[in-house]
Design a protein around this motif. Structure first.
Motif, PDB file in Angstrom:
ATOM      1  N   UNK A 145       0.832  -1.204   0.000  1.00 46.01           N
ATOM      2  CA  UNK A 145       0.000   0.000   0.000  1.00 46.01           C
ATOM      3  C   UNK A 145       0.868   1.255   0.000  1.00 46.01           C
ATOM      4  N   UNK A 149       0.871   4.043  -2.990  1.00 48.33           N
ATOM      5  CA  UNK A 149       0.519   5.451  -2.794  1.00 48.33           C
ATOM      6  C   UNK A 149       1.698   6.363  -3.096  1.00 48.33           C
ATOM      7  N   UNK A 153       2.250  10.022  -5.817  1.00 47.89           N
ATOM      8  CA  UNK A 153       2.433  11.409  -5.409  1.00 47.89           C
ATOM      9  C   UNK A 153       3.687  12.028  -6.013  1.00 47.89           C
ATOM     10  N   UNK A 158       4.392  14.139  -1.430  1.00 47.83           N
ATOM     11  CA  UNK A 158       4.837  13.095  -0.517  1.00 47.83           C
ATOM     12  C   UNK A 158       5.464  13.722   0.732  1.00 47.83           C
ATOM     13  N   UNK A 161       2.758  15.191   2.851  1.00 49.30           N
ATOM     14  CA  UNK A 161       1.964  14.163   3.516  1.00 49.30           C
ATOM     15  C   UNK A 161       2.652  13.684   4.784  1.00 49.30           C
ATOM     16  N   UNK A 162       3.952  13.530   4.695  1.00 48.94           N
ATOM     17  CA  UNK A 162       4.690  13.039   5.858  1.00 48.94           C
ATOM     18  C   UNK A 162       4.880  14.133   6.905  1.00 48.94           C
ATOM     19  N   UNK A 164       2.974  16.717   7.541  1.00 44.77           N
ATOM     20  CA  UNK A 164       1.748  17.180   8.217  1.00 44.77           C
ATOM     21  C   UNK A 164       1.075  16.070   9.010  1.00 44.77           C
ATOM     22  N   UNK A 165       1.586  14.869   8.901  1.00 40.04           N
ATOM     23  CA  UNK A 165       0.931  13.749   9.594  1.00 40.04           C
ATOM     24  C   UNK A 165       1.125  13.842  11.101  1.00 40.04           C
ATOM     25  N   UNK A 166       0.018  13.730  11.818  1.00 40.93           N
ATOM     26  CA  UNK A 166       0.102  13.712  13.280  1.00 40.93           C
ATOM     27  C   UNK A 166      -0.200  12.305  13.766  1.00 40.93           C
TER      28      UNK A 166
ATOM     29  N   UNK B 161      -0.340   7.779   7.111  1.00 41.18           N
ATOM     30  CA  UNK B 161       0.017   9.138   6.690  1.00 41.18           C
ATOM     31  C   UNK B 161      -0.312   9.349   5.216  1.00 41.18           C
ATOM     32  N   UNK B 162      -0.031   8.343   4.433  1.00 39.75           N
ATOM     33  CA  UNK B 162      -0.276   8.483   2.997  1.00 39.75           C
ATOM     34  C   UNK B 162      -1.762   8.344   2.667  1.00 39.75           C
ATOM     35  N   UNK B 163      -2.414   7.452   3.394  1.00 44.90           N
ATOM     36  CA  UNK B 163      -3.833   7.210   3.092  1.00 44.90           C
ATOM     37  C   UNK B 163      -4.708   8.389   3.470  1.00 44.90           C
ATOM     38  N   UNK B 165      -3.787  11.543   3.638  1.00 41.41           N
ATOM     39  CA  UNK B 165      -3.364  12.830   3.073  1.00 41.41           C
ATOM     40  C   UNK B 165      -4.332  13.301   2.004  1.00 41.41           C
TER      41      UNK B 165
END
Lengths: 167, 167
Positions: A145, A149, A153, A158, A161-162, A164-166, B161-163, B165
DNA sequence: TGGTTTGTTCGGATTGAGCCGAACAAACAG
DNA sequence: CTGTTTGTTCGGCTCAATCCGAACAAACCA
């Protein structure tokens, strides 16, 4: 900042590309040829690449074929439909990395996953082996997966996405 | 679901690991030895690995050393502090992949980036070459950040994180 | 102590990849 | 049509990686 410095700097970058080529499973010659094309103002023919790189004609011919096949460089059938072929580097490096991802990593992950799934069905139930194969499968499913994904991107997406991920 | 099927299934997975080993720049023997250890109920000694894999003692000795060094397997100094050494597989596959990321990809990206930055200073200003080097640098800066962050997350986190976003 | 087991290190055989040069084929120029 | 330029294909050379067996060193056992 002289012309000479500039040439040296360019050479350093090309050497670095030779190095990187090995990481991607390509030959050093492939790295150098890509590098020369990357900095060339115009598409180059095989004789010109021979001149620039010092490699034999046959080597350049073979390497350009592989590089074309995997999309690092592009064949430009020359103006006028003549025989002379010219090559241009794909300069969107991110495209190249995506391709490597798709053609290399993704393929590898998928075939591995298929093998694991088949094995999971055949392995004796309720055994340690089954548990081990299941763990393997779960990690590889995540991996599949992720790779899927990631390959869709752009580099900037990409990265965002990483970032801003909390958790 | 017989014992035999189970053994065959296990063998298939190990063969798949041999394959994967090559992708990670390791030898097939390394893949097989890791695979055997992955499925072993207990840590195995070198003679046991020789028995299981059919490789020569010297090969097993060398391969286990490399695998230990890069963290795919662990040396278990045997109970009683005897000479006999036993090896156990690191079964958290994600850890292994993170290590590959850090030791291999990240290192590669960083050294490349250093070269590119130095080149960017030396290259003539306002030329096509400068622009090309700058593009290279920008992509690699994204890449460095991506690899850095990716190596800190677990597989599940990375996947999420990727899913989640939204572009 | 002497023999056995375990592990490492060394030299050598085998194999495959990378590159070269020569031979060839195809297009072009005069 | 003849000679030249371009590109591909083929066989062979070289080098490095992989693996093996033998020799050695170290620990253990009787």
């Amino acid at each position: 900042m002289s012309d000479d410095d500039s040439a040296v700097a360019r050479e350093r970058v090309i050497e670095s590309m030779e190095q990187s080529a090995e990481v991607y499973g390509l030959s050093r010659s492939a790295g150098r040829i890509y590098g020369v094309l990357y900095f060339a103002s115009d598409p180059l023919s095989i004789p010109e690449l021979v001149e620039e790189t010092g490699y034999a004609k046959s080597t350049v011919s073979n390497v350009t074929r592989t590089l074309s096949r995997i999309g690092l460089i592009h064949r430009r059938s020359s103006e006028g439909g003549g025989r002379r072929v010219r090559f241009e580097a794909e300069r969107e490096v991110w495209f190249i990395l995506q391709d490597v991802f798709q053609q290399y990593i993704q393929r590898e992950v998928q075939t591995t996953l298929r093998t694991i799934r088949r094995a999971e069905e055949q392995v004796l139930a309720e055994t340690r082996e089954q548990e081990r194969v299941r763990n393997l499968r779960e990690t590889y499913e995540d991996l599949e997966e992720i790779v899927q994904l990631a390959s869709e991107y752009s580099a900037a997406e990409l990265r965002e996405a990483l970032e801003t991920y909390e958790r």
